[in-house]
Design a protein around this motif. Structure first.
Motif, PDB file in Angstrom:
ATOM      1  N   LEU A  77      15.725  19.446  61.213  1.00  0.00           N
ATOM      2  CA  LEU A  77      16.108  18.054  61.408  1.00  0.00           C
ATOM      3  C   LEU A  77      16.114  17.356  60.056  1.00  0.00           C
ATOM      4  N   LEU A 134      19.332   9.136  67.103  1.00  0.00           N
ATOM      5  CA  LEU A 134      18.481  10.274  67.451  1.00  0.00           C
ATOM      6  C   LEU A 134      17.551   9.919  68.608  1.00  0.00           C
ATOM      7  N   LEU A 135      16.918   8.752  68.527  1.00  0.00           N
ATOM      8  CA  LEU A 135      16.008   8.336  69.592  1.00  0.00           C
ATOM      9  C   LEU A 135      16.768   8.114  70.897  1.00  0.00           C
ATOM     10  N   TYR A 138      17.658  11.507  72.334  1.00  0.00           N
ATOM     11  CA  TYR A 138      16.419  12.197  72.732  1.00  0.00           C
ATOM     12  C   TYR A 138      15.928  11.652  74.075  1.00  0.00           C
ATOM     13  N   GLN A 139      15.923  10.338  74.184  1.00  0.00           N
ATOM     14  CA  GLN A 139      15.449   9.717  75.422  1.00  0.00           C
ATOM     15  C   GLN A 139      16.355  10.023  76.607  1.00  0.00           C
ATOM     16  N   GLY A 141      17.665  12.912  77.000  1.00  0.00           N
ATOM     17  CA  GLY A 141      17.477  14.322  77.289  1.00  0.00           C
ATOM     18  C   GLY A 141      18.495  15.255  76.665  1.00  0.00           C
ATOM     19  N   HIS A 142      19.255  14.755  75.677  1.00  0.00           N
ATOM     20  CA  HIS A 142      20.282  15.587  75.058  1.00  0.00           C
ATOM     21  C   HIS A 142      19.759  16.354  73.841  1.00  0.00           C
ATOM     22  N   ILE A 143      18.554  16.031  73.378  1.00  0.00           N
ATOM     23  CA  ILE A 143      18.013  16.654  72.170  1.00  0.00           C
ATOM     24  C   ILE A 143      16.616  17.194  72.454  1.00  0.00           C
ATOM     25  N   ASN A 144      16.397  18.437  72.047  1.00  0.00           N
ATOM     26  CA  ASN A 144      15.079  19.076  72.142  1.00  0.00           C
ATOM     27  C   ASN A 144      14.577  19.333  70.730  1.00  0.00           C
ATOM     28  N   LEU A 145      13.451  18.735  70.394  1.00  0.00           N
ATOM     29  CA  LEU A 145      12.904  18.850  69.037  1.00  0.00           C
ATOM     30  C   LEU A 145      11.747  19.836  68.946  1.00  0.00           C
ATOM     31  N   ILE A 171       9.716   9.167  65.858  1.00  0.00           N
ATOM     32  CA  ILE A 171      10.337  10.494  65.838  1.00  0.00           C
ATOM     33  C   ILE A 171       9.338  11.555  65.394  1.00  0.00           C
ATOM     34  N   LYS A 174       7.134  13.260  67.877  1.00  0.00           N
ATOM     35  CA  LYS A 174       7.814  14.129  68.838  1.00  0.00           C
ATOM     36  C   LYS A 174       8.077  15.523  68.261  1.00  0.00           C
TER      37      LYS A 174
END
Length: 425
Positions: A77, A134-135, A138-139, A141-145, A171, A174
């Motif tokens: 990232l 990004l947030l 992420y919220q 559900g499209h991004i897995n960190l 961020i 997470k």
């Protein structure tokens, strides 16, 4: 030293050769071995020093050498403050990884998220992002960190200036606790130093090109001018054909629009770029400037670190910034990677104090252009920043008593002499 001596693999060396890069810059020479050794890095380096390659080249190598089995997941990232910087980093990653099978995506606000979501679903190795988008994704559900192995925080001090530092902290919590963190900042104010200390583990520190030293390699000229004559002076200066293209910096969005409009009226092709412009408009203006379709890009300070154009010979400060470091970042758009450059600054009477502060930071005088058609009503000598008057130290109470006694004695002596002179007269 060569890139090969830094231990970079053949696919990356081929990409660098294609881009015409032969010798690493100081930040690259110092940072690449640290990143390849999987150590945390604290780098104080500003735009124009080659820092994007300093972190992206070794990251590409680490990811290429350690390709996991199964579907792709985000392993790196890169967080950066502005859309322009995110796009530029993505372009560099694309070029440097051209001979690998790595995939990347760039996400930022101001445009529809649909295409960005589609890229994420296809699977990527490297994600370049601005904090807000990004947030959001992420919220949703499209991004897995959870698979992040390397986290790059770029332009950390700019994140603070733009009010993104709280999003950055949201961020960070997470991300996996065990990861390699690379922290880049042009300056190191207390809040940024505190953030670095909280997220880095036994980092290797690298510092190149301090903010004040960039000005040393850029030839600077200062024009004193009445505020109302600045636009006329700008048109006059741009009659110089040696200025093939130049960014012109203003303090306000409205001012940028107004200057661009006046330049176009004077048959000088120009576009404005600032935060109120749509992403498409901003990207189009920047692309046109890079391609030479327009001669002048009028920008506010939010874009000062986001203009990455090779071989810019001139930078023009239409208005003097009220923060000295911003001046250095502005003129850092020219004189990049050791090249020479010229910075022209227009100063009206209200901006004299800003010039004085800038001179303190860069620790060198700025030569004044004493002859031009739009000299102000006051002469340049009168307008030039003057040294501060010496500060009168407050006397202690005992010193004050002694001074009063001395003055009283002198007064009595003076009156006595006057009386004797009166009697003799």
């Amino acid at each position: 030293m060569s890139f090969e001596q830094l231990g970079l693999i053949a696919p990356i060396l081929r990409a660098l050769e294609t881009q015409g890069y032969a010798t690493p810059t100081p930040i690259q020479a110092q940072a690449i071995p640290v990143v390849l050794a999987k150590k945390d890095l604290l780098a104080c380096a500003q735009t124009g020093t080659g820092k994007t390659a300093a972190f992206s080249l070794p990251i590409i190598q680490l990811l290429y050498n350690e390709r996991p089995q199964g579907p792709r997941r985000i392993r790196t990232l890169i967080l950066t403050p502005t859309r322009e910087l995110a796009i530029q980093i993505a372009e560099n990653v694309r070029d440097y990884s051209a001979h690998t099978d790595l995939k990347h995506a760039v996400i930022f606000g101001g445009v529809s998220a649909h295409q960005q979501i589609q890229q994420l679903r296809q699977g990527i190795d490297i994600l370049i992002a601005t904090p807000g988008r990004l947030l959001d994704l992420y919220q949703q559900g499209h991004i897995n960190l959870l698979g992040i192995q390397q986290f790059v925080l770029d332009e950390a001090d700019r994140m603070l200036d733009m009010g993104f530092i709280h999003d950055v902290k949201r961020i960070i919590v997470k991300l996996p606790e065990v990861k390699q963190t690379l922290f880049f900042s042009a300056t190191m104010p207390p809040e940024i130093a505190q953030l670095a200390n909280s997220i880095l583990t036994k980092p290797v520190s690298v510092a190149v090109t301090p903010v004040s030293s960039t000005a040393q390699k850029v030839a600077q000229k200062l024009y004193y001018v009445d505020k109302t004559a600045k636009r006329s002076l700008l048109v006059h200066v741009l009659k110089d054909n040696s200025i093939a293209s130049a960014p012109v910096f203003t303090r306000t969005k409205h001012g940028a629009d107004r200057v661009a409009k006046e330049l176009n009226k004077s048959q000088i092709s120009a576009s404005a770029i600032h935060g109120d412009k749509s992403q498409n408009a901003r990207q189009r203006a920047l692309s046109d400037f890079k391609a030479g379709s327009i001669r002048v890009l009028v920008a506010t300070d939010i874009a000062a670190r986001g203009i990455d154009v090779d071989n810019l010979s001139h930078v023009i400060n239409y208005e003097i910034p009220n923060v000295p470091e911003t001046y250095v970042h502005r003129i850092g758009r020219t004189g990049r990677a050791g090249a020479s450059g010229i910075a022209l600054s227009f100063c009206d009477e209200e901006e004299r104090a800003y010039v004085k502060d800038i001179i303190k930071v860069i620790a060198q005088p700025i030569p004044i252009v004493e002859e031009h058609p739009f000299l102000p009503s006051m002469s340049p000598v009168d307008l030039a920043p003057r040294p501060a008057a010496p500060v009168q130290m407050r006397q202690s109470s005992s010193q004050q008593v002694a001074a009063r006694k001395k003055n009283n004695g002198n007064n009595r002596k003076w009156h006595g002499n006057r009386q004797q002179q009166h009697k003799k007269g």
